[in-house]
Structure formats: structure tokens, C-alpha cells
Motif scaffolding. Structure first.
Motif, short mmCIF file in Angstrom:
data_model
loop_
_atom_site.label_atom_id
_atom_site.label_comp_id
_atom_site.label_asym_id
_atom_site.label_seq_id
_atom_site.Cartn_x
_atom_site.Cartn_y
_atom_site.Cartn_z
N ASP A 73 0.85 -1.20 0.00
CA ASP A 73 0.00 0.00 0.00
C ASP A 73 0.88 1.24 0.00
O ASP A 73 1.81 1.35 0.80
N ILE A 74 0.56 2.18 -0.86
CA ILE A 74 1.38 3.39 -1.01
C ILE A 74 1.07 4.35 0.14
O ILE A 74 -0.06 4.76 0.35
N LYS A 75 2.12 4.66 0.89
CA LYS A 75 2.00 5.53 2.07
C LYS A 75 2.26 6.99 1.72
O LYS A 75 1.79 7.88 2.41
N GLY A 76 3.04 7.23 0.68
CA GLY A 76 3.33 8.61 0.31
C GLY A 76 4.35 8.70 -0.80
O GLY A 76 4.96 7.72 -1.19
N GLY A 106 6.07 2.62 0.20
CA GLY A 106 5.01 1.63 0.34
C GLY A 106 5.08 0.97 1.70
O GLY A 106 6.00 1.19 2.47
N SER A 107 4.09 0.10 1.98
CA SER A 107 4.07 -0.58 3.28
C SER A 107 5.16 -1.64 3.37
O SER A 107 5.57 -2.00 4.47
N ARG A 108 5.63 -2.15 2.24
CA ARG A 108 6.67 -3.18 2.25
C ARG A 108 8.03 -2.70 1.77
O ARG A 108 9.05 -3.33 2.08
N ALA A 109 8.07 -1.67 0.98
CA ALA A 109 9.34 -1.24 0.39
C ALA A 109 9.27 0.23 -0.03
O ALA A 109 8.19 0.83 -0.04
N ILE A 110 10.43 0.76 -0.36
CA ILE A 110 10.55 2.11 -0.91
C ILE A 110 11.17 1.97 -2.29
O ILE A 110 12.11 1.21 -2.49
#
Length: 124
Positions: A73-76, A106-110
Motif C-alpha cells: 500500500d502506497i503511504k506517500g 510503500g508498506s513493504r518497500a521504498i
């Protein structure tokens, strides 16, 4: 980071030269150049973030299912684009497309995403 280090160096150099009663023109000149460069970069980021083309691109990145499956999920999205392409776009330097890199969290990676923006040509 480099800019603040350089700014600190020139401020310290200016103080040292003042104590020695030597000419401080050169450090003042470089301090002024750094301040102007920061102003140009900051203004470019403001102009870029307020453009409709950039906002539409960011919204499409936020809804991209392939990207979501990759980083979660994209956080910003990062506020500061990398590269000089954003200055070309913000200040209308050229009519060519502008390419630069933004960071998406993202919730798992950048992930760093390279985006290309095309300028809207005025109606004839």
C-alpha cells in the motif's frame, strides 16, 4: 546535505577572515550563490507540486496496481524530486519532456520511480 556543509564552510571562512582583517568578498559571494540556488530549487519544487500535470501523474502512481503489488500500500510520495528535470519543467526552460526521479514509500518497500512530464502547449 552538501549545500549546508558548503554554507557552513563559507560562513566559518568569512568569520576567520574578518578576525584577520582580510577581504571577505569571496566567501560572501559564495554564500550569496548558495542562497540563490536554494531559492531557485525551492521555488521549482513549489511550482512543480502545484502543477496539474504533476498532480495527475502522482495520482496515477498512487493507483497503479503493478506498483502496489511490488511495494505494498502506497503511504506517500517524496516531496523532493531528484535530478534537474523538475527545474526544466517548473520554469519552462525547454519544450522537451522533463524526466526526474521521485521516491514512493510503500508498506513493504521504498522505490524510486522515474517519471517524464510533458508540457501542455498553449492553444493556438
Amino acid at each position: 546535505m552538501l549545500t549546508t556543509s558548503l554554507m557552513g564552510f563559507f560562513i566559518d571562512l568569512k568569520k576567520i577572515l574578518e578576525v584577520q582583517k582580510k577581504n571577505i568578498l569571496l566567501p560572501r559571494f559564495f554564500i550569496g550563490i548558495i542562497i540563490v540556488a536554494l531559492g531557485i530549487g525551492g521555488g521549482g519544487i513549489f511550482l512543480l507540486n502545484s502543477s496539474k500535470t504533476y498532480q495527475d501523474t502522482i495520482n496515477s502512481i498512487k493507483t497503479d496496481e503493478v506498483l502496489k503489488s511490488e511495494i505494498g500500500d502506497i503511504k506517500g510520495v517524496g516531496l523532493f524530486p531528484s535530478g534537474t528535470g523538475f527545474l526544466d519543467f517548473a520554469y519552462n526552460v525547454s519544450r522537451d519532456p522533463s524526466t526526474f526521479v521521485i521516491t514512493v514509500r510503500g508498506s513493504r518497500a521504498i522505490k524510486d520511480i522515474e517519471i517524464t512530464l510533458y508540457k501542455n502547449l498553449p492553444a493556438q
